[in-house]
Write a protein that holds these residues in place. Structure first.
Motif, PDB file in Angstrom:
ATOM      1  N   TYR A 120      29.959 -39.165  27.220  1.00 64.29           N
ATOM      2  CA  TYR A 120      30.266 -39.052  28.646  1.00 64.29           C
ATOM      3  C   TYR A 120      31.377 -38.038  28.876  1.00 64.29           C
ATOM      4  O   TYR A 120      31.346 -37.273  29.853  1.00 64.29           O
ATOM      5  N   ARG A 121      32.363 -38.045  28.008  1.00 63.87           N
ATOM      6  CA  ARG A 121      33.470 -37.083  28.157  1.00 63.87           C
ATOM      7  C   ARG A 121      32.949 -35.658  28.054  1.00 63.87           C
ATOM      8  O   ARG A 121      33.379 -34.776  28.810  1.00 63.87           O
ATOM      9  N   GLN A 122      32.032 -35.424  27.138  1.00 62.58           N
ATOM     10  CA  GLN A 122      31.431 -34.093  27.017  1.00 62.58           C
ATOM     11  C   GLN A 122      30.653 -33.737  28.282  1.00 62.58           C
ATOM     12  O   GLN A 122      30.717 -32.590  28.751  1.00 62.58           O
TER      13      GLN A 122
END
Length: 214
Positions: A120-122
């Motif tokens: 998700y961070r990516q």
């Protein structure tokens, strides 16, 4: 009644336990069926979008992290194996071994969520979150990621519920013994965990393999 009990070879004191086991299993199957209907709505929306915007879905699918998705698939399949081993251990009276398998499944479940968090961070960093800053211009690509986040977040919520359930069985089973580690109880929570894993196995090719050629 007594004739049926004797015919099945079940002693009267054991009959209530057998009935509770059947009722618990039936209740879990009914719950799973209701959840399948809910996920079925998402699959219908995905199929409609895929048919309407094949190019956009292909472009968007190539922007998901296939390696992290594959790693998480392996993590969940291994966790299902550990849960199955815990049920077998409980059925054979190995009360000290069953919680260890459950804790292993809990650890893998937490690992799955951690890996998903990295992914998700990516996605946020690459501008793949639907909204004003979405970077892909191909029609249908934003719809793909709307379905991607909806399905994976919903699956993650089910994962959290399953992790909590497995942790409770492992913790109280180790402390209080046979009551929490009866194989019938573990079979019920195991069905839920396997259901969560099967949902992910269904989502994996739709979200990570679409638009890719190997």
């Amino acid at each position: 009644m007594n004739g049926a009990v004797l015919e099945e070879g079940i002693d009267p004191p054991e009959l209530d336990a057998v009935q509770r086991r059947r009722v618990a299993r039936l209740g879990m199957w009914l719950f799973i069926a209701s959840e399948l209907l809910f996920f079925g709505g998402l699959l219908f929306a995905y199929a409609h979008g895929r048919l309407s915007f094949p190019a956009g879905f292909a472009v968007a699918g190539r922007h998901t992290d296939v390696w992290l998705g594959t790693l998480n698939t392996g993590v969940l399949l291994t966790s299902s194996l550990l849960v199955a081993l815990a049920v077998e251990a409980a059925a054979h009276g190995q009360r000290r071994l069953a919680p260890r398998f459950l804790w292993g499944a809990v650890l893998l479940g937490c690992s799955f969520l951690a890996i998903k968090g990295v992914e998700y961070r990516q996605d946020f960093a690459e501008g793949l979150v639907p909204g004003p800053g979405f970077v892909l211009q191909e029609p249908g690509a934003q719809l793909f990621f709307m379905l991607y986040f909806t399905a994976t977040l919903l699956h993650a919520l089910h994962m959290v519920v399953g992790i909590v359930a497995l942790a409770l069985y492992a913790w109280f089973g180790r402390r209080t013994g046979s009551d929490w580690l009866r194989s019938s109880r573990l079979e019920t929570v195991g069905l839920y965990w396997h259901f969560v894993d099967v949902v992910w196995v269904g989502l994996y090719p739709l979200l990570y393999l679409v638009g890719r050629s190997w």
